[in-house]
Scaffold this motif. Structure first.
Motif, PDB file in Angstrom:
ATOM      1  N   ASP A 243       0.820  -1.222   0.000  1.00 56.11           N
ATOM      2  CA  ASP A 243       0.000   0.000   0.000  1.00 56.11           C
ATOM      3  C   ASP A 243       0.848   1.263   0.000  1.00 56.11           C
ATOM      4  O   ASP A 243       0.570   2.241   0.703  1.00 56.11           O
ATOM      5  N   LEU A 244       1.919   1.235  -0.760  1.00 60.48           N
ATOM      6  CA  LEU A 244       2.734   2.430  -0.894  1.00 60.48           C
ATOM      7  C   LEU A 244       2.061   3.431  -1.821  1.00 60.48           C
ATOM      8  O   LEU A 244       1.309   3.064  -2.729  1.00 60.48           O
ATOM      9  N   ILE A 245       2.335   4.679  -1.600  1.00 57.97           N
ATOM     10  CA  ILE A 245       1.785   5.736  -2.462  1.00 57.97           C
ATOM     11  C   ILE A 245       2.630   5.803  -3.730  1.00 57.97           C
ATOM     12  O   ILE A 245       3.864   5.797  -3.684  1.00 57.97           O
ATOM     13  N   CYS A 246       1.944   5.848  -4.866  1.00 58.99           N
ATOM     14  CA  CYS A 246       2.647   5.880  -6.149  1.00 58.99           C
ATOM     15  C   CYS A 246       3.440   7.179  -6.289  1.00 58.99           C
ATOM     16  O   CYS A 246       3.099   8.211  -5.719  1.00 58.99           O
ATOM     17  N   GLY A 247       4.520   7.072  -7.034  1.00 60.77           N
ATOM     18  CA  GLY A 247       5.274   8.259  -7.406  1.00 60.77           C
ATOM     19  C   GLY A 247       5.927   8.985  -6.247  1.00 60.77           C
ATOM     20  O   GLY A 247       6.165  10.196  -6.347  1.00 60.77           O
ATOM     21  N   SER A 248       6.220   8.289  -5.159  1.00 59.22           N
ATOM     22  CA  SER A 248       6.800   8.938  -3.982  1.00 59.22           C
ATOM     23  C   SER A 248       8.180   8.369  -3.695  1.00 59.22           C
ATOM     24  O   SER A 248       8.497   7.223  -4.042  1.00 59.22           O
ATOM     25  N   THR A 249       8.969   9.195  -2.975  1.00 60.05           N
ATOM     26  CA  THR A 249      10.275   8.746  -2.476  1.00 60.05           C
ATOM     27  C   THR A 249      10.126   8.441  -0.985  1.00 60.05           C
ATOM     28  O   THR A 249       9.709   9.302  -0.196  1.00 60.05           O
ATOM     29  N   TYR A 250      10.430   7.196  -0.605  1.00 57.61           N
ATOM     30  CA  TYR A 250      10.295   6.761   0.786  1.00 57.61           C
ATOM     31  C   TYR A 250      11.685   6.633   1.422  1.00 57.61           C
ATOM     32  O   TYR A 250      12.634   6.156   0.773  1.00 57.61           O
ATOM     33  N   ASN A 251      11.773   7.084   2.733  1.00 59.86           N
ATOM     34  CA  ASN A 251      12.923   6.809   3.579  1.00 59.86           C
ATOM     35  C   ASN A 251      12.633   5.529   4.354  1.00 59.86           C
ATOM     36  O   ASN A 251      11.650   5.444   5.105  1.00 59.86           O
ATOM     37  N   ILE A 252      13.475   4.535   4.163  1.00 61.28           N
ATOM     38  CA  ILE A 252      13.222   3.224   4.762  1.00 61.28           C
ATOM     39  C   ILE A 252      14.320   2.915   5.792  1.00 61.28           C
ATOM     40  O   ILE A 252      15.529   3.077   5.502  1.00 61.28           O
ATOM     41  N   SER A 253      13.875   2.473   6.987  1.00 60.89           N
ATOM     42  CA  SER A 253      14.814   2.018   8.024  1.00 60.89           C
ATOM     43  C   SER A 253      14.274   0.753   8.655  1.00 60.89           C
ATOM     44  O   SER A 253      13.054   0.507   8.645  1.00 60.89           O
ATOM     45  N   VAL A 254      15.237  -0.060   9.231  1.00 62.08           N
ATOM     46  CA  VAL A 254      14.877  -1.308   9.908  1.00 62.08           C
ATOM     47  C   VAL A 254      15.327  -1.200  11.371  1.00 62.08           C
ATOM     48  O   VAL A 254      16.468  -0.818  11.658  1.00 62.08           O
ATOM     49  N   ASN A 255      14.414  -1.498  12.288  1.00 66.59           N
ATOM     50  CA  ASN A 255      14.691  -1.422  13.726  1.00 66.59           C
ATOM     51  C   ASN A 255      14.735  -2.835  14.296  1.00 66.59           C
ATOM     52  O   ASN A 255      13.789  -3.615  14.128  1.00 66.59           O
ATOM     53  N   ALA A 256      15.887  -3.157  14.942  1.00 60.39           N
ATOM     54  CA  ALA A 256      16.020  -4.461  15.583  1.00 60.39           C
ATOM     55  C   ALA A 256      15.438  -4.372  16.994  1.00 60.39           C
ATOM     56  O   ALA A 256      15.732  -3.440  17.745  1.00 60.39           O
ATOM     57  N   ILE A 257      14.636  -5.365  17.396  1.00 62.09           N
ATOM     58  CA  ILE A 257      13.902  -5.315  18.669  1.00 62.09           C
ATOM     59  C   ILE A 257      14.237  -6.573  19.478  1.00 62.09           C
ATOM     60  O   ILE A 257      14.255  -7.681  18.951  1.00 62.09           O
ATOM     61  N   SER A 258      14.533  -6.309  20.748  1.00 68.82           N
ATOM     62  CA  SER A 258      14.666  -7.421  21.700  1.00 68.82           C
ATOM     63  C   SER A 258      13.591  -7.238  22.757  1.00 68.82           C
ATOM     64  O   SER A 258      12.778  -6.313  22.678  1.00 68.82           O
ATOM     65  N   ASN A 259      13.670  -8.113  23.813  1.00 65.39           N
ATOM     66  CA  ASN A 259      12.653  -7.987  24.849  1.00 65.39           C
ATOM     67  C   ASN A 259      12.801  -6.692  25.618  1.00 65.39           C
ATOM     68  O   ASN A 259      11.848  -6.154  26.183  1.00 65.39           O
TER      69      ASN A 259
END
Length: 618
Positions: free
Chosen positions: A150-166
C-alpha cells in the motif's frame, strides 16, 4: 589470643537493569560484610569484557557491545582480600542495528521487499517507510525480509529497519531511499487532425514519472505506440477506419505504472474503395457505388461538370444516384466517407454523362440512288451517331457515322420517312433528335395499258392512279426511228396520255415514269405496242388461165406480220388469200369477170390501208 580479619563475604547480585539508550547495564547488590569495595565483571561469549569498580552497592557497566549476552559476576574486597565470586547473572545488550539494508520495488503490486543482514540479540524487526509527503507504512517480521504494501505511487520513501529485543527497540539501521512505482497518468485526451489524419494524446503529469509510453490498440490486433518525456505524444501512421483504445503508461528507471483509463478514438475514415460510376441512360442519372467502409455513417457524392453544373447525392448504403445530369459532360466526382467528425476521406473519379441529342437535323432525298442524305450538328459527348428513318407502315432504314452525316439507303418508293438521329458513346444513347421528314420518289406506275388507234395513227397509254406522283412521263421507244413520248400533269392529274402521229410499221416498248419534286420513279414494266404496218407497195398480179386464179405479189411492208389480198369482182363476187410472205395465189375466181385487187398489211394491233389497186379479167 591472636586476631585476624577474614575475607569479605561473597556479595549477592540483586538486579541488573539494561539502559537501551546508552548501551550500558546498571548492576545492584546487597552489602557484603567486611567489604570496602566491589568489582563487577561482564564477560560475553566472544570475549567482550566490561568492568566497573565502586565502594557502593551498585555500578554501571558501560559500552557493552551490541547483540551480546554477558555473564556478570561480582567480587567484594576489603583492601587485602577479595571475596569469592558471586553467583553470575545473565544480561543481554542492546541488539545491533541491521546492516546492509536493501529494498526492491514490486512494480505490479506497488509494494517493496526490504531485506537486511540478521543482527545478534534480536527477537524481531520492524521496518518503517516514510514518504516525503508524510505517508507512513511498515511491516514486522522475525526474519530478515519484510514486504511493505500500500505504498503511495510516485513517492520517495525513507526506509529504516529497527532491531527489537525484549528489553530494547532502539537499534535502527541507516536510512535508505526508495522510489515507488510512478502514478498512473490521468485526464487523457486524444485528438485527431482531420487534415493530416494524425492522432495525438495528452495527459496530466504523473508523480515519479521520467517518461511515458502511449499505446493505441486497434480492433483486429493492430497496435501503435509513441514515447515521450513530456505529457503528450503523436502516433505515427495509425490505420484508417479503425476504432482505437488508447492508454498511457508512466515509467521511471525501474518501473512502469499500470495502464491509464482508456480513451476511445476513431481514426480518419479510409478512402472509399472499389468506387465505380455508370450512367442510367434512360433517366440521365449517374449511379455511383462503392464498398462499405468501417465506421462510416454515410457517404456524400458530389459531381461538377465543365459547364459549371453541380449535383450531389448522399446515402448510408453502398450506392446513390446523381439526378438531372447535363448531357455531354464529363463530370468530376468526389465520393466522401462521413462519420460526423472528419468528413474529408475522398475518392475521385470521372463519369461521362449521356450524349446530347443532335440538333438541326435535315434530310434530303437523293433521287438517283433513292436514298436520303441526313445531316446534323455535332452533339457534345457523342462518339457515334445513328440516323433512323421510319415510315408509318413500320419500314426502317438506318445508318451510322462518327461524322455529322450519313445516307439512308434502301428506301421504299412512295413513302414519307420520319428521320431522327441519336448520339452514342461507349455506354449510352441520347434521346431522339427533333424529327425531319423526307419523301421518297414515287413508285413505278402499275397496270400500264396501251390502246393503239390504228386509223388515227396514235396510241392511248393508261395506268393506275399513283397518289405520290405529281406528273407522269410516257416513253415509246423503238429502233430505227425517233422515240416518242407524252406527259400527264396538272390538277387533278390524269392517269393517261396519247401519243399521236405514229409512223407506220414500228414496234414500240412503252413505259411510264412517275415524277414528283424533280425525282423520277423507276420506269414501269414495259408494254409492247405496234403502229399500223406500212401500206404494201408495188402490188401486181398475173392470171393463171389454167386454174383461173391470180398470183399477186408486192414489196414487203415494214411492221407487217401477214398480208391479205382481196379480189373484188363486183356483185358480191369476191375472193381472198392470206400469207406471211410477199406473194399469194387468189383462187376460185369466176370466169369472165373483171376483178379489182389490193393488198392489206396486218400485225397484232392494226392493219394498213389498202395498197394501190390493179385489175385483171379472168
Amino acid at each position: 589470643m591472636a586476631e585476624f580479619q577474614t575475607v569479605p563475604c561473597t556479595p549477592e547480585i540483586t538486579g541488573v537493569l539494561l539502559d537501551c539508550s546508552t548501551d550500558s547495564a546498571l548492576l545492584g547488590w546487597a552489602y557484603a560484610e567486611e567489604a570496602v569495595s566491589y568489582t563487577a565483571t561482564a564477560q560475553s561469549g566472544d570475549e567482550q569484557t566490561a568492568t566497573c569498580n565502586t565502594n557502593l552497592t551498585n555500578c554501571q557497566l558501560l559500552e557493552l557491545a551490541c547483540g551480546q549476552t554477558y555473564t556478570v559476576t561480582l567480587r567484594a574486597s576489603d583492601g587485602q582480600c577479595d571475596s569469592f565470586q558471586s553467583t553470575s547473572v545473565k544480561v543481554s545488550s542492546v541488539p545491533c542495528p541491521p546492516q546492509a539494508v536493501v529494498s526492491q520495488v514490486n512494480c505490479l503490486a506497488n509494494s517493496a521487499r526490504v531485506e537486511w543482514e540478521a543482527s545478534s540479540g534480536v527477537d524481531s524487526y520492524t521496518v518503517q517507510a516514510m514518504s516525503m509527503e508524510g505517508d507512513v507504512a511498515g511491516c514486522k517480521t522475525d526474519g530478515n525480509v519484510c514486504s511493505i504494501s500500500d505504498l503511495i505511487c510516485g513517492s520517495t520513501y525513507n526506509i529504516s529497519v529497527n532491531a527489537i529485543s525484549n528489553e530494547c527497540n532502539v537499534s535502527e539501521s541507516a536510512i535508505i531511499q526508495m522510489q515507488t512505482v510512478p502514478c498512473v497518468p490521468e485526464q487523457l485526451e486524444a485528438n485527431m487532425d482531420c487534415d493530416s489524419g494524425s492522432v495525438s494524446v495528452s495527459w496530466e503529469p504523473s508523480n515519479g514519472a521520467t517518461s511515458y509510453t502511449a499505446v493505441a490498440q486497434g480492433n483486429g490486433g493492430y497496435a501503435s505506440s509513441c514515447n515521450s518525456s513530456d505529457t503528450s505524444c503523436q502516433f505515427p501512421e495509425l490505420l484508417c477506419g479503425l476504432s482505437y483504445s488508447i492508454t498511457v503508461q508512466a515509467s521511471d528507471d525501474v518501473c512502469n505504472s499500470a495502464d491509464s483509463s482508456a480513451v476511445q478514438l476513431n481514426t480518419l475514415l479510409c478512402e472509399p474503395q472499389n468506387v465505380s460510376a455508370q450512367m442510367e441512360c434512360g433517366s440521365n442519372a449517374g449511379l455511383v457505388s462503392w464498398e462499405q467502409g468501417e465506421l462510416v455513417s454515410s457517404y456524400l457524392v458530389r459531381a461538377v461538370s465543365p459547364d459549371g453544373h453541380r449535383t450531389q447525392c448522399d446515402s448510408n448504403t453502398t450506392s446513390c444516384r446523381l439526378p438531372s445530369m447535363h448531357c455531354g459532360q464529363q463530370y468530376n466526382l468526389t465520393v466522401t466517407a462521413q462519420d460526423g467528425s472528419c468528413d474529408n476521406s475522398n475518392a475521385y473519379l470521372t463519369l461521362q454523362s449521356v450524349p446530347c441529342n443532335p440538333s438541326n437535323v435535315q434530310a434530303s432525298l437523293q433521287c438517283l440512288s433513292n436514298s436520303a442524305a441526313v445531316t446534323w450538328e455535332r452533339a457534345s459527348g457523342a462518339v457515334l451517331y445513328q440516323a433512323v428513318g421510319t415510315t408509318d407502315g413500320g419500314h426502317q432504314a438506318m445508318c451510322n457515322n462518327s461524322q455529322t452525316h450519313c445516307d439512308l439507303s434502301g428506301l421504299q418508293c412512295g413513302q414519307t420517312y420520319n428521320v431522327t438521329v441519336v448520339s452514342k458513346d461507349n455506354t449510352c444513347s441520347s434521346v431522339d433528335s427533333d424529327t425531319a421528314h423526307v419523301r421518297t420518289a414515287p413508285c413505278p406506275s402499275q397496270d400500264v395499258a396501251v390502246d393503239v388507234q390504228c386509223a388515227a395513227g396514235s396510241m392511248m397509254v393508261t395506268w393506275s392512279a399513283n397518289p405520290n406522283a405529281e406528273s407522269f412521263h410516257v416513253m415509246a421507244v423503238t429502233s430505227g426511228s425517233t422515240d416518242l413520248s407524252c406527259d400527264s400533269r396538272g390538277h387533278p392529274i390524269r392517269t393517261g396520255c396519247s401519243i399521236e402521229n405514229l409512223p407506220c410499221g414500228h414496234l414500240y416498248s412503252v413505259t411510264v415514269t412517275s415524277i414528283r419534286g424533280g425525282c423520277k420513279s423507276k420506269v414501269s414494266g414495259a408494254v409492247a405496242a405496234s403502229s399500223a404496218p406500212c401500206v404494201p407497195q408495188n402490188a401486181k398480179g398475173s392470171l393463171d388461165c389454167i386454174s383461173n386464179s391470180v398470183w399477186v405479189s408486192w414489196d414487203a411492208s415494214t411492221g407487217a406480220q401477214t398480208y391479205t389480198v382481196l379480189a373484188n369482182g363486183g356483185g358480191g363476187v369476191n375472193s381472198t388469200c392470206t400469207t406471211s410472205s410477199t406473194a399469194c395465189n387468189v383462187p376460185d375466181l369466176a370466169c369472165g369477170t373483171q376483178y379489182t385487187f389490193h393488198v392489206t398489211a396486218v400485225n397484232t394491233h392494226c392493219q394498213s390501208s389498202p395498197s394501190n389497186t390493179f385489175q385483171i379479167e379472168t
